[in-house]
Design an enzyme around this catalytic site. Structure first.
Site, PDB file in Angstrom:
ATOM      1  N   TRP A  53      -4.615 -20.988  18.514  1.00  0.00           N
ATOM      2  CA  TRP A  53      -3.220 -20.827  18.933  1.00  0.00           C
ATOM      3  C   TRP A  53      -3.040 -19.816  20.057  1.00  0.00           C
ATOM      4  CZ3 TRP A  53      -0.717 -16.032  17.955  1.00  0.00           C
ATOM      5  CH2 TRP A  53      -1.463 -15.140  17.164  1.00  0.00           C
ATOM      6  N   CYS A  60       0.820  -1.220   0.000  1.00  0.00           N
ATOM      7  CA  CYS A  60       0.000   0.000   0.000  1.00  0.00           C
ATOM      8  C   CYS A  60       0.846   1.259   0.000  1.00  0.00           C
ATOM      9  CB  CYS A  60      -0.927  -0.007   1.218  1.00  0.00           C
ATOM     10  SG  CYS A  60      -2.201  -1.298   1.182  1.00  0.00           S
ATOM     11  N   GLU A 111      -2.368 -11.830  12.724  1.00  0.00           N
ATOM     12  CA  GLU A 111      -1.590 -10.637  13.096  1.00  0.00           C
ATOM     13  C   GLU A 111      -1.452  -9.657  11.933  1.00  0.00           C
ATOM     14  OE1 GLU A 111       1.259 -12.384  16.641  1.00  0.00           O
ATOM     15  OE2 GLU A 111       2.002 -12.526  14.580  1.00  0.00           O
TER      16      GLU A 111
END
Length: 504
Positions: A361, A239, A291
């Site tokens: 997780w 980006c 994440e």
């Protein structure tokens, strides 16, 4: 007085005395033989007999389809062993059990019990994940890792090939992946340059090596985040292109998310997926998907803002859902389906589609994740951080980099993948996986030191039903297995606070 007894009196007791001595001697010999099997993971059913054997020659090796493809029956007799298996997988597992029993017999030549082992895995997915993206792992070392996996009946190897700290998959037409993305100037502030890139042939040889041992290799290509190494070589994919971007040298989450609105991005991943098809026969590609700080990247990207306005999307999560769907469709063309790390905010935004496989997780969130994924129609693999993150220190006082929790062997062993819940609530759980993240594990010795013996505990959690598992019995077996592994692989599984390989 004794001399007055007739000779015949003593003859009356001579034969019984001789027999008694013989019986006593035999009893002492039997006492020296093992009275239990030391098999990890613990078989589903073991029926021991009172006699013993001193040979484990394989006398017969037969197919028995009624057992099931991944099941086997091993019969141990005084003359040797008989194996019956339901399919290729069952035969591999039966031979693995026989291998362990032979190692036990080598250490206890007085004999081990005769008996019958009838066995099959509790879950179809029993995996370990390695992370050459962080520290490159030569294929020769990976094969050693795989040999120990096979010894403990693991059947999936997930190989984390790309991340912020390195890109290890060769892709034709993109040479800067090797010249830039596979190298970094140091690792975790140690001042030592690091690099590594697999060749296509090396990866294909690894896949074949694993397949011969009943292990499927699943590649992981992280998207949309965890891509600083890619940004260093091809900033135009992102980006906010920055030609000064370097491959990341330490841990942590970055803002380098690929931009879904640039045609060159999709051309690149088309090439990546074609290469995966050529190398990995597995019908699965893990896309990471965790994440990813969307609010700090796509939410501010001019192309993303314009796209969301045109499509009437309410937020970046709708954009992400479309992105994952497009990735999935591209892989489906090659006959592959996706897996992802489970993120609760993404689940709430309906990113995952019914039938997808996800991994739990994040520490402490697995119980609620089991409930959520059941409702969402997702398949779930247990990689709970508090049990399955094998890069964490295993003994108090060992290096934790200032933040890692200590996960002891006993804690890993206490994992019940179903968390004590009934079958109807957990029948979407398909397996267990130990993860060996590599940010702080620079060599095979470091990897093995952290992975084992906790990987043995994870193997038993994935294979053995709870009613045959016992921490006390596992500890007994592990004492034997330390000797087995030392003799077979020349590797010592003893763990003390002081004997971890040093870090540079």
């Amino acid at each position: 007085m004794v001399e007055s007894f007739p000779k015949q009196f003593f003859m009356m007791f001579k034969l019984p005395l001789i027999l008694a001595c013989a019986i006593f001697s035999a009893h002492m010999a039997c006492a020296a033989a093992a009275d239990k099997y030391s098999v990890i993971p613990e078989p589903e059913k073991t029926e021991l007999q009172h006699n013993s054997t001193r040979t484990l020659k394989l006398l017969s090796d037969q197919e028995a389809p009624t057992l099931g493809t991944d099941a086997y029956r091993l019969t141990v007799t005084p003359q040797g062993a008989h194996l019956a298996s339901g399919g290729r997988e069952g035969r591999i597992y039966g031979l693995a059990t026989l291998r362990q029993l032979r190692d036990q017999l080598a250490g206890q030549p007085e004999g081990i019990p005769c008996g019958v082992i009838t066995d099959k895995p509790r879950y179809p997915w029993r995996g370990l994940m390695v992370d050459p993206a962080r520290f490159f792992i030569p294929t020769a070392d990976l094969k050693k890792f795989v040999d120990m996996m096979a010894y403990y009946k693991f059947n999936k190897l997930q190989i984390h090939l790309t991340d912020d700290q390195g890109w290890r998959l060769p892709v034709p037409g993109y040479p800067k992946l090797k010249s830039i993305s596979s190298k970094r100037k140091e690792s975790m502030r140690n001042g030592i340059p690091h690099e590594g890139m697999y060749t296509k042939q090396e990866l294909k040889e690894l896949v074949a090596y694993c397949a011969a041992r009943g292990i499927e290799v699943i590649p992981e290509i992280d998207v949309p985040g965890h891509n600083q190494a890619l940004a260093a070589a091809y900033p135009e994919f992102f980006c906010f292109p920055n030609p000064d971007t370097k491959v990341k040298t330490d841990e942590g989450v970055t803002l380098h998310l690929i931009c879904p609105h640039k045609p060159e991005v999709w051309k690149f991943y088309a090439a990546v997926f074609k290469e995966l098809k050529d190398i990995f026969p597995s019908g699965i590609v893990h896309l990471g998907g965790d994440e990813a700080p969307l609010e700090k990247t796509w939410a501010k990207c001019p192309l993303s803002i314009q796209y969301r306005e045109q499509k009437g999307m309410k937020d970046v999560h709708e954009e992400l859902k479309e992105f994952i769907k497009k990735m999935s469709s591209m892989l489906a063309v090659h006959g592959k389906r996706i897996q992802l790390w489970y993120e609760k905010p993404w689940a709430r935004a309906n990113i995952y589609n019914k039938g997808d496989t996800v991994f739990t997780w994040r520490m402490g969130l697995t119980p609620s994740t089991i409930t959520e994924t059941k409702k969402q129609g997702l398949s779930l693999i247990i990689a709970a951080g508090e049990y399955c993150y094998l890069d964490y220190p295993q003994l108090p006082g060992q290096s934790n980099r200032g933040w890692m929790p200590t996960t002891t062997l006993e804690q890993s062993y206490r994992l019940d993948p179903a968390y004590g819940r009934p079958e109807k609530e957990t029948n979407h759980i398909t397996g267990v996986q130990g993860t060996v993240w590599g940010e702080h594990l620079p060599t095979l010795n470091h990897i093995l030191y952290r992975a084992y013996p906790r990987a043995c505990a994870i193997a038993e959690a994935g294979w053995s039903p709870m009613n045959v598992r016992s921490w006390e019995n596992f500890r007994r077996k592990l004492a034997d297995h330390r000797q087995f592994i030392l003799k077979r692989f020349n590797y010592d599984m003893e763990r003390t606070k002081e004997n971890e390989p040093p870090f540079k």
